[in-house]
Design a protein around this motif. Structure first.
Motif, PDB file in Angstrom:
ATOM      1  N   HIS A 167      37.684 -15.738 -72.735  1.00 48.36           N
ATOM      2  CA  HIS A 167      36.449 -15.537 -71.986  1.00 48.36           C
ATOM      3  C   HIS A 167      35.254 -15.514 -72.940  1.00 48.36           C
ATOM      4  CE1 HIS A 167      37.286 -14.722 -67.697  1.00 48.36           C
ATOM      5  NE2 HIS A 167      38.508 -14.458 -68.133  1.00 48.36           N
ATOM      6  N   THR A 185      33.392 -19.335 -72.480  1.00 43.49           N
ATOM      7  CA  THR A 185      32.453 -19.301 -71.352  1.00 43.49           C
ATOM      8  C   THR A 185      31.229 -20.171 -71.613  1.00 43.49           C
ATOM      9  OG1 THR A 185      33.161 -17.095 -70.628  1.00 43.49           O
ATOM     10  CG2 THR A 185      30.979 -17.836 -69.938  1.00 43.49           C
ATOM     11  N   GLY A 211      28.611 -24.917 -60.374  1.00 42.90           N
ATOM     12  CA  GLY A 211      28.362 -23.499 -60.179  1.00 42.90           C
ATOM     13  C   GLY A 211      29.543 -22.604 -60.484  1.00 42.90           C
ATOM     14  N   HIS A 212      30.748 -23.102 -60.263  1.00 41.85           N
ATOM     15  CA  HIS A 212      31.930 -22.266 -60.464  1.00 41.85           C
ATOM     16  C   HIS A 212      32.905 -22.870 -61.472  1.00 41.85           C
ATOM     17  CE1 HIS A 212      30.666 -19.874 -57.026  1.00 41.85           C
ATOM     18  NE2 HIS A 212      30.507 -20.994 -56.338  1.00 41.85           N
ATOM     19  N   PHE A 213      32.470 -23.894 -62.201  1.00 40.65           N
ATOM     20  CA  PHE A 213      33.388 -24.584 -63.102  1.00 40.65           C
ATOM     21  C   PHE A 213      33.963 -23.664 -64.178  1.00 40.65           C
ATOM     22  CE2 PHE A 213      33.885 -27.057 -67.110  1.00 40.65           C
ATOM     23  CZ  PHE A 213      35.025 -27.749 -66.758  1.00 40.65           C
ATOM     24  N   SER A 214      33.093 -22.942 -64.883  1.00 47.93           N
ATOM     25  CA  SER A 214      33.592 -22.102 -65.977  1.00 47.93           C
ATOM     26  C   SER A 214      34.515 -21.004 -65.458  1.00 47.93           C
ATOM     27  CB  SER A 214      32.424 -21.493 -66.759  1.00 47.93           C
ATOM     28  OG  SER A 214      31.656 -20.635 -65.945  1.00 47.93           O
ATOM     29  N   ASP A 215      34.155 -20.380 -64.332  1.00 48.53           N
ATOM     30  CA  ASP A 215      34.994 -19.316 -63.775  1.00 48.53           C
ATOM     31  C   ASP A 215      36.368 -19.845 -63.374  1.00 48.53           C
ATOM     32  OD1 ASP A 215      33.005 -17.445 -64.096  1.00 48.53           O
ATOM     33  OD2 ASP A 215      32.231 -17.652 -62.056  1.00 48.53           O
ATOM     34  N   ARG A 216      36.393 -21.023 -62.769  1.00 44.72           N
ATOM     35  CA  ARG A 216      37.674 -21.594 -62.328  1.00 44.72           C
ATOM     36  C   ARG A 216      38.532 -22.017 -63.510  1.00 44.72           C
ATOM     37  NH1 ARG A 216      35.877 -26.109 -58.251  1.00 44.72           N
ATOM     38  NH2 ARG A 216      38.112 -26.299 -57.774  1.00 44.72           N
ATOM     39  N   ASP A 257      39.875 -18.872 -65.074  1.00 49.51           N
ATOM     40  CA  ASP A 257      40.895 -18.314 -64.190  1.00 49.51           C
ATOM     41  C   ASP A 257      42.208 -19.078 -64.344  1.00 49.51           C
ATOM     42  OD1 ASP A 257      41.472 -16.469 -61.820  1.00 49.51           O
ATOM     43  OD2 ASP A 257      42.021 -18.412 -60.988  1.00 49.51           O
ATOM     44  N   ASP A 317      37.947 -31.025 -55.996  1.00 50.09           N
ATOM     45  CA  ASP A 317      36.601 -31.138 -55.431  1.00 50.09           C
ATOM     46  C   ASP A 317      36.221 -32.577 -55.107  1.00 50.09           C
ATOM     47  OD1 ASP A 317      36.657 -28.434 -56.080  1.00 50.09           O
ATOM     48  OD2 ASP A 317      34.528 -28.405 -56.596  1.00 50.09           O
TER      49      ASP A 317
END
Length: 236
Positions: A36, A40, A82-87, A90, A189
């Motif tokens: 992380h 990130t 918008g959610h690429f790094s989080d996904r 994860d 996506d």
């Protein structure tokens, strides 16, 4: 003194739900926290740099149709970004939490040719071949560049998992696994072929070219925790 990395509540719950010894859970938690911290920013830069490139290309398009196509690609990417790094993080945390589960090699390197009578799918098949060739070449370059660190980390994670050493095609932090994660998200996506290709190239520049440092830090972390602290790799 070893570094301490904080975990999100989701990662803490993920590790708590895994059937792992406390010592292994602690080590994997430290690795997830390191990922992380180290990845990130590069992951965010991957999509930000790509959006800026598409916008620049649209501003300098040769004709209105090309400009409209590029702006459409940027619009499609913006929702994904918008959610690429989080996904991605994860997916990586999930792979590390499942370290002791049987895994299989990822990212096939070849796409079967279209069957006779399916000429209408030729363009799709060509896009798939281009994508597979690009990803395979990205993996090859970074695997060669980080061969030493990958071998050491494969040995150390093998100790953590209680298995033989991990090879590059099964190691969660290896280029092959990371490229497979990016590809899976892009396909989920339904990004267009052009956006996918541009995404992979940006991912190589922003993440893979920094991966050697992340692997070195992961090795140092495990060594500090007593996992093969004196290990060295001497190639033939």
């Amino acid at each position: 003194m070893s570094a301490v990395f904080s975990l999100s509540s989701a990662d803490t719950a993920r590790l708590a739900a895994a059937d792992l010894p406390p010592r292994v859970r602690e080590l994997l938690g430290a690795l997830i926290g390191l990922c992380h911290q180290a990845l990130t920013a590069p992951l965010i830069l991957t999509v930000e740099a790509l959006e800026q490139t598409l916008l620049h290309d649209a501003d300098h398009a040769r004709n209105p149709q090309q400009q409209a196509d590029l702006l459409g690609q940027r619009s499609q990417l913006h929702a994904f970004a918008g959610h690429f790094s989080d996904r991605m993080l994860d997916a990586l945390a999930d792979a590390l939490a499942r370290l002791r589960e049987p895994i299989t090699p990822v990212l096939p390197t070849a796409t079967p040719p279209p069957l006779p009578g399916m000429l209408g799918l030729t363009l799709v098949a060509e896009h798939e071949v281009d994508r597979d060739l690009l990803l395979t070449e990205m993996v090859r370059r970074e695997t060669l560049r980080s061969a030493n660190a990958l071998n050491l980390l494969g040995q150390r994670l093998g100790v953590v998992a209680g298995t033989p050493a991990f090879e590059a095609d099964t190691l969660p932090l290896a280029p092959q696994a990371l490229c497979a994660m990016v590809r899976k998200l892009a396909e989920q996506d339904a990004l267009s072929a052009d956006v996918q290709m541009a995404l992979y190239r940006s991912f190589e520049r922003q993440v893979l070219e920094r991966l050697g440092d992340v692997l070195d830090r992961a090795n140092a972390l495990l060594a500090q925790h007593g996992i093969l602290p004196g290990l060295v790799y001497t190639p033939y």
